[in-house]
Design a protein around this motif. Sequence first.
Motif, PDB file in Angstrom:
ATOM      1  N   GLU A   1       0.839  -1.205   0.000  1.00  0.00           N
ATOM      2  CA  GLU A   1       0.000   0.000   0.000  1.00  0.00           C
ATOM      3  C   GLU A   1       0.873   1.254   0.000  1.00  0.00           C
ATOM      4  OE1 GLU A   1      -3.150   2.049  -0.613  1.00  0.00           O
ATOM      5  OE2 GLU A   1      -3.388  -0.112  -0.355  1.00  0.00           O
TER       6      GLU A   1
ATOM      7  N   THR B   1       2.947   1.434  -3.465  1.00  0.00           N
ATOM      8  CA  THR B   1       2.103   1.783  -4.619  1.00  0.00           C
ATOM      9  C   THR B   1       1.593   3.216  -4.520  1.00  0.00           C
ATOM     10  OG1 THR B   1       0.129   0.768  -3.625  1.00  0.00           O
ATOM     11  CG2 THR B   1       1.416  -0.593  -5.124  1.00  0.00           C
ATOM     12  N   ASN B   2       1.335   3.704  -3.309  1.00  0.00           N
ATOM     13  CA  ASN B   2       0.936   5.108  -3.169  1.00  0.00           C
ATOM     14  C   ASN B   2       2.055   6.035  -3.622  1.00  0.00           C
ATOM     15  OD1 ASN B   2      -1.646   4.673  -2.243  1.00  0.00           O
ATOM     16  ND2 ASN B   2      -1.151   5.034  -0.092  1.00  0.00           N
TER      17      ASN B   2
ATOM     18  N   ARG C   1       2.181   5.695  -7.551  1.00  0.00           N
ATOM     19  CA  ARG C   1       0.989   6.223  -8.249  1.00  0.00           C
ATOM     20  C   ARG C   1       0.715   7.692  -7.980  1.00  0.00           C
ATOM     21  NH1 ARG C   1      -2.809   1.098  -6.969  1.00  0.00           N
ATOM     22  NH2 ARG C   1      -2.129  -0.207  -8.704  1.00  0.00           N
ATOM     23  N   HIS C   2       1.039   8.142  -6.774  1.00  0.00           N
ATOM     24  CA  HIS C   2       0.666   9.513  -6.409  1.00  0.00           C
ATOM     25  C   HIS C   2       1.869  10.448  -6.299  1.00  0.00           C
ATOM     26  CE1 HIS C   2      -3.378   8.082  -5.915  1.00  0.00           C
ATOM     27  NE2 HIS C   2      -2.965   7.173  -5.050  1.00  0.00           N
TER      28      HIS C   2
ATOM     29  N   LYS D   1       3.823  10.328  -9.648  1.00  0.00           N
ATOM     30  CA  LYS D   1       2.909  10.141 -10.777  1.00  0.00           C
ATOM     31  C   LYS D   1       3.457  10.666 -12.098  1.00  0.00           C
ATOM     32  CE  LYS D   1      -1.783  11.257 -12.212  1.00  0.00           C
ATOM     33  NZ  LYS D   1      -3.011  11.941 -11.843  1.00  0.00           N
TER      34      LYS D   1
ATOM     35  N   TYR E   1      -7.018  15.088   4.125  1.00  0.00           N
ATOM     36  CA  TYR E   1      -7.498  13.708   4.007  1.00  0.00           C
ATOM     37  C   TYR E   1      -8.715  13.484   4.900  1.00  0.00           C
ATOM     38  CZ  TYR E   1      -7.831   8.679   4.594  1.00  0.00           C
ATOM     39  OH  TYR E   1      -8.293   7.395   4.660  1.00  0.00           O
TER      40      TYR E   1
ATOM     41  N   GLY F   1     -10.708   4.014  -3.919  1.00  0.00           N
ATOM     42  CA  GLY F   1      -9.552   4.787  -3.485  1.00  0.00           C
ATOM     43  C   GLY F   1      -9.773   5.464  -2.146  1.00  0.00           C
TER      44      GLY F   1
ATOM     45  N   GLY G   1      -6.099   3.568   1.658  1.00  0.00           N
ATOM     46  CA  GLY G   1      -4.738   3.180   2.014  1.00  0.00           C
ATOM     47  C   GLY G   1      -4.327   3.583   3.414  1.00  0.00           C
ATOM     48  N   TRP G   2      -4.602   4.824   3.790  1.00  0.00           N
ATOM     49  CA  TRP G   2      -4.234   5.314   5.109  1.00  0.00           C
ATOM     50  C   TRP G   2      -4.948   4.504   6.192  1.00  0.00           C
ATOM     51  CZ3 TRP G   2      -0.336   8.035   6.740  1.00  0.00           C
ATOM     52  CH2 TRP G   2      -0.354   8.617   8.003  1.00  0.00           C
TER      53      TRP G   2
ATOM     54  N   TYR H   1       3.433  10.284   8.855  1.00  0.00           N
ATOM     55  CA  TYR H   1       3.840  10.845   7.566  1.00  0.00           C
ATOM     56  C   TYR H   1       4.465  12.203   7.803  1.00  0.00           C
ATOM     57  CZ  TYR H   1       3.546  12.466   2.740  1.00  0.00           C
ATOM     58  OH  TYR H   1       3.854  12.945   1.490  1.00  0.00           O
TER      59      TYR H   1
END
Length: 139
Positions: free
Chosen positions: A48, A51-52, A55-56, A59, A93, A104, A107-108, A120
């Motif tokens: 997780e 991939t975050n 992807r983010h 990106k 968030y 989506g 994840g958090w 974080y």
Amino acid sequence: MKSELHVPSDLIFVNIVEAWLLGCLKIHLGESVDWSAQSSRLRLALVEAYTNAVRHAHKDQPNLPILLRLELKERKLLLEIWDYGQGFDMSAYFPPDPSEKKEGGYGWLIMNRLMDKVEYRLQINGANCLKLEATLPKD
């Protein structure tokens, strides 16, 4: 025990990332951990996080590397995932409402449920750091 892995921002490396984490832990902890119970939890949290970042955070910049740092003190695991993207404003968030069937944003929540502590930190010397901590119970 400490270990680092520099990996490209590409999801094709996710199996390497998983193998690195579990391989390092199994070498140092051996059969003192119930891996059938713990490996799924650790793999899901790491995947997780990785991939975050891909992807983010990276990106629009897939050439940026992701740095993974692992530290194990007795049974306490500290995993850091460093990226060089814009970062994510955690104050923006809001957990998704499962009744809305939104894709989506989970994840958090997933990482916080699987790990003992999730933190974080935004923009430390040009990088962002996601810290995952967990104590691995004895078998």
